[in-house]
Design an enzyme around this catalytic site. Sequence first.
Site, mmCIF file in Angstrom:
data_model
loop_
_atom_site.group_PDB
_atom_site.id
_atom_site.type_symbol
_atom_site.label_atom_id
_atom_site.label_comp_id
_atom_site.label_asym_id
_atom_site.label_seq_id
_atom_site.Cartn_x
_atom_site.Cartn_y
_atom_site.Cartn_z
ATOM 1 N N HIS A 34 -7.690 -0.370 2.158
ATOM 2 C CA HIS A 34 -6.604 0.457 2.705
ATOM 3 C C HIS A 34 -5.459 0.449 1.685
ATOM 4 O O HIS A 34 -5.577 -0.163 0.611
ATOM 5 C CB HIS A 34 -6.154 -0.073 4.075
ATOM 6 C CG HIS A 34 -5.847 -1.547 4.094
ATOM 7 N ND1 HIS A 34 -4.831 -2.107 3.353
ATOM 8 C CD2 HIS A 34 -6.445 -2.581 4.735
ATOM 9 C CE1 HIS A 34 -4.791 -3.406 3.561
ATOM 10 N NE2 HIS A 34 -5.777 -3.734 4.380
ATOM 11 N N GLU A 35 -4.362 1.101 2.066
ATOM 12 C CA GLU A 35 -3.245 1.250 1.108
ATOM 13 C C GLU A 35 -2.681 -0.092 0.642
ATOM 14 O O GLU A 35 -2.105 -0.172 -0.446
ATOM 15 C CB GLU A 35 -2.121 2.105 1.702
ATOM 16 C CG GLU A 35 -2.427 3.598 1.786
ATOM 17 C CD GLU A 35 -2.651 4.268 0.416
ATOM 18 O OE1 GLU A 35 -2.069 3.808 -0.586
ATOM 19 O OE2 GLU A 35 -3.426 5.245 0.357
ATOM 20 N N HIS A 37 -4.491 -2.850 -0.082
ATOM 21 C CA HIS A 37 -5.340 -3.212 -1.226
ATOM 22 C C HIS A 37 -5.034 -2.305 -2.428
ATOM 23 O O HIS A 37 -4.951 -2.766 -3.568
ATOM 24 C CB HIS A 37 -6.822 -3.024 -0.882
ATOM 25 C CG HIS A 37 -7.323 -3.848 0.261
ATOM 26 N ND1 HIS A 37 -7.759 -3.288 1.445
ATOM 27 C CD2 HIS A 37 -7.479 -5.186 0.396
ATOM 28 C CE1 HIS A 37 -8.166 -4.244 2.255
ATOM 29 N NE2 HIS A 37 -8.004 -5.407 1.653
ATOM 30 N N GLN A 61 -15.147 -18.428 4.256
ATOM 31 C CA GLN A 61 -13.815 -18.448 4.854
ATOM 32 C C GLN A 61 -13.812 -18.081 6.336
ATOM 33 O O GLN A 61 -12.771 -18.023 6.959
ATOM 34 C CB GLN A 61 -12.838 -17.578 4.059
ATOM 35 C CG GLN A 61 -13.061 -16.093 4.153
ATOM 36 C CD GLN A 61 -12.108 -15.349 3.219
ATOM 37 O OE1 GLN A 61 -12.218 -15.436 2.006
ATOM 38 N NE2 GLN A 61 -11.147 -14.625 3.787
ATOM 39 N N GLN A 153 -1.904 -17.980 2.103
ATOM 40 C CA GLN A 153 -3.017 -17.885 1.137
ATOM 41 C C GLN A 153 -2.482 -17.780 -0.296
ATOM 42 O O GLN A 153 -2.971 -18.440 -1.213
ATOM 43 C CB GLN A 153 -3.877 -16.660 1.462
ATOM 44 C CG GLN A 153 -4.868 -16.292 0.369
ATOM 45 C CD GLN A 153 -5.745 -15.115 0.773
ATOM 46 O OE1 GLN A 153 -6.652 -15.276 1.543
ATOM 47 N NE2 GLN A 153 -5.453 -13.932 0.253
HETATM 48 P P1 AMP Z 1 -8.546 -8.931 2.253
HETATM 49 O O1 AMP Z 1 -9.487 -7.847 1.884
HETATM 50 O O2 AMP Z 1 -7.992 -8.806 3.631
HETATM 51 O O3 AMP Z 1 -9.069 -10.302 1.928
HETATM 52 O O4 AMP Z 1 -7.268 -8.741 1.318
HETATM 53 C C1 AMP Z 1 -7.392 -8.698 -0.069
HETATM 54 C C2 AMP Z 1 -6.018 -8.759 -0.686
HETATM 55 O O5 AMP Z 1 -5.241 -7.656 -0.226
HETATM 56 C C3 AMP Z 1 -5.257 -10.037 -0.303
HETATM 57 O O6 AMP Z 1 -4.538 -10.491 -1.443
HETATM 58 C C4 AMP Z 1 -4.333 -9.548 0.776
HETATM 59 O O7 AMP Z 1 -3.146 -10.322 0.898
HETATM 60 C C5 AMP Z 1 -4.014 -8.149 0.290
HETATM 61 N N1 AMP Z 1 -3.557 -7.310 1.408
HETATM 62 C C6 AMP Z 1 -4.193 -7.098 2.586
HETATM 63 N N2 AMP Z 1 -3.438 -6.323 3.393
HETATM 64 C C7 AMP Z 1 -2.297 -6.054 2.715
HETATM 65 C C8 AMP Z 1 -1.113 -5.313 3.020
HETATM 66 N N3 AMP Z 1 -0.946 -4.689 4.185
HETATM 67 N N4 AMP Z 1 -0.151 -5.245 2.079
HETATM 68 C C9 AMP Z 1 -0.292 -5.878 0.877
HETATM 69 N N5 AMP Z 1 -1.377 -6.594 0.539
HETATM 70 C C10 AMP Z 1 -2.369 -6.691 1.448
#
Ligand code: AMP
Length: 285
Positions: A34-35, A37, A61, A153
Amino acid sequence: MKTIIAHKELQDSLDDLRVGKSSIGLVPTMGYLHEGHLSLIKRAKLENDIVVTTIFVNPLQFSATEDLDTYPKDIEKDTLLACEAGADFLFIPSQQEMFCDDVLTSISIAEISSILEGVSRPTHFAGVATVVAKLFNIVGVCSAYFGEKDWQQLHVIKRMITDLSYRVEIKGCPIVRDADGLALSSRNMYLTEGQRKEASNIPRSLLKAYDLIKSGERNSTAVKQLIIAQLEKSTEIGIDYVELVNGETFKVADRIDDETRVLIAVKIGKARLIDNMSALNGPNI
Ligand code: AMP
């Protein structure tokens, strides 16, 4: 953009590029992009010659009761989005590729991993750190981009870098939010329409807390109570924790100062959602 499944192929490609002194940006994800990422990929592209995005739904995890089997996936769409955002390599290893048959090694970062998120998810950060360490070893010297949405994290990874001398520079990136302020998350797709509406109570509670802090309140308990009261307006929301801590040391903050971070975790329907803000700067809504 090149999609790569074998870690050896990624290593060889990056080794070749390093000879030409290319800088590398790494964006680890679990996919269903999503935006939030994409903001990480775009920033990595601005700051580096080459961007590697990884998609791996990391079983280490997730606990046995969590959503590993139902975690959303859309590799085709992710491929398009990652490419548009500027990724040069999309690394999508299989489980077998990452762990052969089994993984016997675990990296655990004491203290910070067992509080807040670590209370509900005791093995979570060891799972994150072990896989992120492996990605750092595959990619080598790089800048790695992580979202501030996962504030704890981000700090677990920073601590691992310091303790184990990884040659990786960690870049924290601001939370990207939906129009109503809800932090974007792959898990938001679990919400029914009604639950999605109720979920806006999470950013609303942060905004209310910020208003109170702006008016001069420095007592953490008062701010915490206001957030809990706002969240409890929704019968759909079950609070896991609301805490005010020092954003670097994670020590409980009784009084609010410029290092205080407000951290929230709730359950809503099938989703467990987290959010946070700097107490003195507020949420970026
Ligand atoms: P995930 O796929 O949820 O493991 O997230 C991958 C990376 O994207 C991690 O570093 C998250 O902190 C970051 N991330 C997820 N959602 C957001 C968001 N809404 N805004 C900024 N970074 C995000």
